[in-house]
Motif scaffolding. Structure first.
Motif, PDB file in Angstrom:
ATOM      1  N   UNK A  33      -3.728  -2.550   1.676  1.00  0.00           N
ATOM      2  CA  UNK A  33      -3.139  -1.173   1.884  1.00  0.00           C
ATOM      3  C   UNK A  33      -3.467  -0.754   0.564  1.00  0.00           C
ATOM      4  N   UNK A  34      -4.283  -0.253  -0.656  1.00  0.00           N
ATOM      5  CA  UNK A  34      -4.897   0.388  -1.704  1.00  0.00           C
ATOM      6  C   UNK A  34      -4.202   1.350  -2.085  1.00  0.00           C
ATOM      7  N   UNK A  35      -3.987   2.217  -0.682  1.00  0.00           N
ATOM      8  CA  UNK A  35      -3.628   3.518  -0.603  1.00  0.00           C
ATOM      9  C   UNK A  35      -2.346   3.037  -1.353  1.00  0.00           C
ATOM     10  N   UNK A  36      -1.070   1.935  -0.952  1.00  0.00           N
ATOM     11  CA  UNK A  36       0.443   2.793  -1.104  1.00  0.00           C
ATOM     12  C   UNK A  36       0.416   1.493  -2.498  1.00  0.00           C
ATOM     13  N   UNK A  37      -0.559   1.361  -3.340  1.00  0.00           N
ATOM     14  CA  UNK A  37      -0.366   0.679  -4.399  1.00  0.00           C
ATOM     15  C   UNK A  37       1.013   0.721  -5.579  1.00  0.00           C
ATOM     16  N   UNK A  38       1.221   2.119  -5.802  1.00  0.00           N
ATOM     17  CA  UNK A  38       1.755   2.250  -6.976  1.00  0.00           C
ATOM     18  C   UNK A  38       3.786   2.421  -6.040  1.00  0.00           C
ATOM     19  N   UNK A  39       3.501   2.497  -4.869  1.00  0.00           N
ATOM     20  CA  UNK A  39       5.080   2.249  -3.656  1.00  0.00           C
ATOM     21  C   UNK A  39       5.092   0.352  -3.442  1.00  0.00           C
ATOM     22  N   UNK A  40       4.020  -0.031  -3.216  1.00  0.00           N
ATOM     23  CA  UNK A  40       4.202  -1.434  -2.911  1.00  0.00           C
ATOM     24  C   UNK A  40       4.938  -1.906  -4.546  1.00  0.00           C
ATOM     25  N   UNK A  41       3.882  -2.000  -5.547  1.00  0.00           N
ATOM     26  CA  UNK A  41       4.449  -2.333  -7.018  1.00  0.00           C
ATOM     27  C   UNK A  41       5.783  -1.903  -6.800  1.00  0.00           C
TER      28      UNK A  41
END
Length: 270
Positions: free
Chosen positions: A215-223
């Motif tokens: 899910x690269x588009x959610x990278x910041x939220x995932x981290x």
């Protein structure tokens, strides 16, 4: 700078080996293996763990390198946690929106008791099963069991067995299962990001990688969610083990072994 720290940085054999592992794993890159509706992600970190374990059993790695590597891992994890903190700041509003779920996810770690303890008892393990299943068995849990029962106790042997097993295979397992479950289940990716925060920097990083790739588009939220979850687990995990996990494990162990003993006596009488 102390003499010990200087020795760490002067261990050229260790640094050359680590650099070579990085070059090899990054050259291999990421592979995606479709499994039904899901995807099994093989990331460079997974290769690095496997290659590192294999090299440990070769003449290339001496006892000196293995001891120095342990100290440098903690340094690397510290940098990782700092990165989580920096990226978690801008996502603070999203973390607040998550509400109590971010902190209640710690209760999920008690699944090791409800699932692992019955299996351990069925396999014939005695009080070792208490140390093995009351938590995921990281540093804080080793200290807790050692303080309560003693390092040489059955419980101490159990928690150390899980600590060693988790150190060797934990990152591999988390790296494989994370991306697969996230792509074959309808559960939101942010829930899986929170689930990666189990109180181990290496396992968290290994589990987070496949999520970011999937899910690269959610990278910041995932981290951000992963980092906040890991921090919350590190802070609350020990207290959850002291007040909930360990007493619950003791109680369930007593009930299961009592029932097992009663059943065994009944069979003998028949």
């Amino acid at each position: 700078m102390s003499e010990k720290v200087q020795q760490l940085w002067k261990d050229w054999r260790l640094h050359v080996l680590v650099f070579a592992i990085v070059l090899v794993t990054e050259t291999i890159g990421t592979y995606k293996i479709p499994i039904g509706p899901g995807v099994l992600l093989l990331l460079p970190m997974l290769y690095a763990v496997i290659i590192g374990i294999a090299l440990f059993f070769t003449p290339l790695v001496k006892e000196k390198q293995s001891k120095n590597a342990e100290n440098l891992v903690f340094l690397s994890v510290a940098l990782l946690v700092a990165k989580f903190g920096v990226q978690g700041g801008p996502a603070l509003p999203r973390l607040i929106e998550a509400g109590p779920a971010l902190f209640l996810q710690e209760i999920g770690n008690l699944g090791t008791i409800l699932i692992g303890l019955p299996v351990a008892v069925l396999l014939g393990l005695k009080r070792e099963s208490i140390g093995m299943t009351h938590s995921i068995g990281r540093e804080a849990n080793v200290a807790l069991i050692s303080d309560k029962y003693g390092f040489g106790s059955a419980e101490g042997r159990g928690v150390m067995a899980i600590y060693i097993f988790g150190t060797v295979f934990g990152a591999i397992f988390m790296g494989l299962i994370s991306g697969l479950l996230a792509t074959i289940t309808p559960i939101h990716p942010l829930a899986f990001a929170m689930a990666t925060g189990i109180g181990s920097g290496s396992m968290t990083a290994a589990a987070l990688g496949p999520l970011v790739s999937a899910f690269p588009d959610m990278k910041d939220d995932l981290i951000a969610f992963s980092g906040a979850s890991n921090l919350a687990t590190s802070v609350t995990g020990l207290y959850a083990s002291i007040f909930i996990g360990l007493p619950l494990t003791e109680k369930l162990y007593s009930l299961m072994t009592r029932r097992k003993n009663i059943g065994a006596k009944g069979k003998v009488e028949v």
